[in-house]
Design an enzyme around this catalytic site. Structure first.
Site, PDB file in Angstrom:
ATOM      1  N   GLU A 299      -5.255   2.312  -5.769  1.00  0.00           N
ATOM      2  CA  GLU A 299      -4.953   1.697  -6.495  1.00  0.00           C
ATOM      3  C   GLU A 299      -5.893   0.415  -6.467  1.00  0.00           C
ATOM      4  O   GLU A 299      -5.786   0.219  -7.619  1.00  0.00           O
ATOM      5  CB  GLU A 299      -3.794   0.809  -5.730  1.00  0.00           C
TER       6      GLU A 299
ATOM      7  N   SER B 234       8.923  -6.553  -3.627  1.00  0.00           N
ATOM      8  CA  SER B 234       9.687  -7.207  -5.215  1.00  0.00           C
ATOM      9  C   SER B 234      10.854  -7.662  -5.318  1.00  0.00           C
ATOM     10  O   SER B 234      11.399  -8.231  -6.115  1.00  0.00           O
ATOM     11  CB  SER B 234       8.618  -6.530  -6.666  1.00  0.00           C
TER      12      SER B 234
ATOM     13  N   LYS C 115       6.377   1.897 -14.764  1.00  0.00           N
ATOM     14  CA  LYS C 115       8.013   0.828 -14.761  1.00  0.00           C
ATOM     15  C   LYS C 115       8.440  -0.036 -15.885  1.00  0.00           C
ATOM     16  O   LYS C 115       9.664   0.541 -15.957  1.00  0.00           O
ATOM     17  CB  LYS C 115       7.679  -0.068 -13.410  1.00  0.00           C
TER      18      LYS C 115
ATOM     19  N   HIS D  62      -4.148  25.558   9.920  1.00  0.00           N
ATOM     20  CA  HIS D  62      -3.023  26.329   9.556  1.00  0.00           C
ATOM     21  C   HIS D  62      -3.563  26.819   7.309  1.00  0.00           C
ATOM     22  O   HIS D  62      -2.911  27.975   7.754  1.00  0.00           O
ATOM     23  CB  HIS D  62      -1.869  26.353  10.193  1.00  0.00           C
TER      24      HIS D  62
HETATM   25  O1  PA5 Z   1       1.169  -1.744  -3.944  1.00  0.00           O
HETATM   26  C1  PA5 Z   1       1.723  -1.728  -5.070  1.00  0.00           C
HETATM   27  O2  PA5 Z   1       1.640  -2.603  -6.185  1.00  0.00           O
HETATM   28  C2  PA5 Z   1       2.882  -0.342  -5.255  1.00  0.00           C
HETATM   29  O3  PA5 Z   1       2.481   0.228  -4.600  1.00  0.00           O
HETATM   30  C3  PA5 Z   1       4.351  -1.209  -4.937  1.00  0.00           C
HETATM   31  O4  PA5 Z   1       4.416  -1.447  -4.084  1.00  0.00           O
HETATM   32  C4  PA5 Z   1       5.685   0.316  -5.115  1.00  0.00           C
HETATM   33  O5  PA5 Z   1       5.849   0.025  -6.782  1.00  0.00           O
HETATM   34  C5  PA5 Z   1       6.884  -0.058  -4.874  1.00  0.00           C
HETATM   35  O6  PA5 Z   1       6.907  -2.415  -5.445  1.00  0.00           O
HETATM   36  P1  PA5 Z   1       7.564  -2.562  -4.082  1.00  0.00           P
HETATM   37  O7  PA5 Z   1       6.630  -2.844  -3.043  1.00  0.00           O
HETATM   38  O8  PA5 Z   1       7.661  -4.486  -5.069  1.00  0.00           O
HETATM   39  O9  PA5 Z   1       8.852  -2.210  -3.846  1.00  0.00           O
END
Ligand code: PA5
Length: 345
Positions: A234, A100, A342, A250
């Site tokens: 996710e 992003s 966020k 370990h």
């Molecule tokens: O897959 C996702 O949406 C998240 O894991 C993002 O990658 C993470 O929040 C970081 O955002 P970005 O990849 O836009 O920097």
């Protein structure tokens, strides 16, 4: 339970993530072509260490290149955090990857790296990282690929491969132009068209359904195990964890005696790892069996180099987490908790 061979995925997969899973190698080829535009100043060759900034899906691509370039003499660290290591200075290459371009940890690290006169590169689709890269006038790979960040791996990993190859930090496999050709027939076996009895991605998803998966990796697939865990979290909205050999021998193996939940251990093995790691995995599987913990070993014999293996294991993780999202009757694309968090920062 949902039948993965007959279900209409569109019922849950509202944004068509399955199309991206199926275009993984095609996207990788396109992305690689685009990275031809990356050109680095000659002083970038004089760096003494590399720091890769990125979180979540963007950070996972960083882990992949770190692992692929592991044998290189130049120290490489992946930072999934706000703060830079103390050693970052004008001799450090800092690459900020953010799909992003608006991830605050990555933005802060990138700005701090500028203050320390580090050599900078940005990989992003836009946002603040793009703006900063333009303001600092540093090399950047700006791409356009409508996606969730975690599904944009071809566009996040290709520029890293190109940059690392240009700086002699990673030697591309001899048959690099054949990498996708080699990965493709293996990856196809995870596609929805392949029925359950022959599709190990569907089989593993069914084995993990309603269980707690822990992915065990070899030392050189740690980042892949982390990415697999993240994809399960996710895409499938499901708990998962990862651990790695030899360290887990370990400590972790004593925990099976009083395992608190229905565990499935997924052995995510590299065929390029040490024999001693394979032996450790075999003995660990015996211990798991004695303690009635399910163990599923995933390894592919076909890849002729670690890059092909990485592409295959990434694609496999994407497919398994996608099928798990369907079994959990959830849209793989939506990530309401991450979005909420966020928005509250
Ligand atoms: O897959 C996702 O949406 C998240 O894991 C993002 O990658 C993470 O929040 C970081 O955002 P970005 O990849 O836009 O920097």
């Amino acid at each position: 339970m949902t039948n993965l061979d007959t279900i209409d995925f569109a019922k849950y997969d509202k944004s068509g993530m399955i199309a991206q899973i199926k275009s993984f190698t095609q996207d990788f080829r396109k992305a690689w072509e685009l990275t031809k535009s990356i050109s680095l100043p000659s002083e970038y060759k004089k760096i003494q260490n590399v720091v890769l900034l990125g979180m979540g899906g963007s950070g996972a691509a960083n882990e992949a290149i770190r692992e692929l370039a592991y044998s290189n003499a130049c120290p490489i660290e992946c930072v999934h955090d706000y703060d830079l290591p103390g050693y970052v200075n004008e001799n450090t290459l800092v690459i900020a990857s953010s799909y992003s371009g608006n991830t605050e940890e990555t933005i802060r690290g990138f700005s701090e790296a500028k203050k320390r006169n580090a050599k900078l590169i940005a990989i992003t689709t836009g946002g603040e990282i793009k703006r900063l890269a333009e303001e600092y006038d540093v090399p950047r790979f700006i791409f356009d690929y409508p996606s969730e960040p975690r599904m944009a791996t071809p566009y996040l990993l290709s520029p890293l491969l190109r940059i690392f190859a240009q700086l002699d930090l990673y030697e591309l496999p001899e048959n690099f132009d054949k990498v996708c050709d080699e990965a493709e027939p293996i990856i196809r076996q995870f596609y929805p068209e392949e029925l359950i009895n022959k599709n190990i991605a569907k089989q593993l998803a069914l084995n993990l359904y309603k269980k707690f998966p822990i992915i065990y990796s070899s030392p050189y697939t740690k980042g892949l195990a982390m990415r697999f865990k993240n994809q399960i979290n996710e895409n499938a909205k499901k708990t998962a964890a990862y651990d790695y050999f030899p360290e887990l021998n370990h400590n972790t193996i004593e925990g099976y005696v009083n395992a608190d939940c229905d565990l499935v251990i997924v052995g995510f093995q590299s065929k390029f790892g040490l024999d001693r790691i394979q032996l450790r995995e075999k003995i660990t599987a015996e211990i798991l069996n004695r303690n009635n913990v399910q163990f599923e070993r995933i390894s592919f014999n076909e890849p002729t180099n670690p890059l092909v293996e990485h592409l295959v294991l990434m694609s496999f993780s994407d497919a398994v987490s996608f099928y798990l999202s369907i079994l959990n009757q959830t849209d793989p694309t939506s990530i309401p908790n991450i979005k909420y968090l966020k928005s509250q920062l």
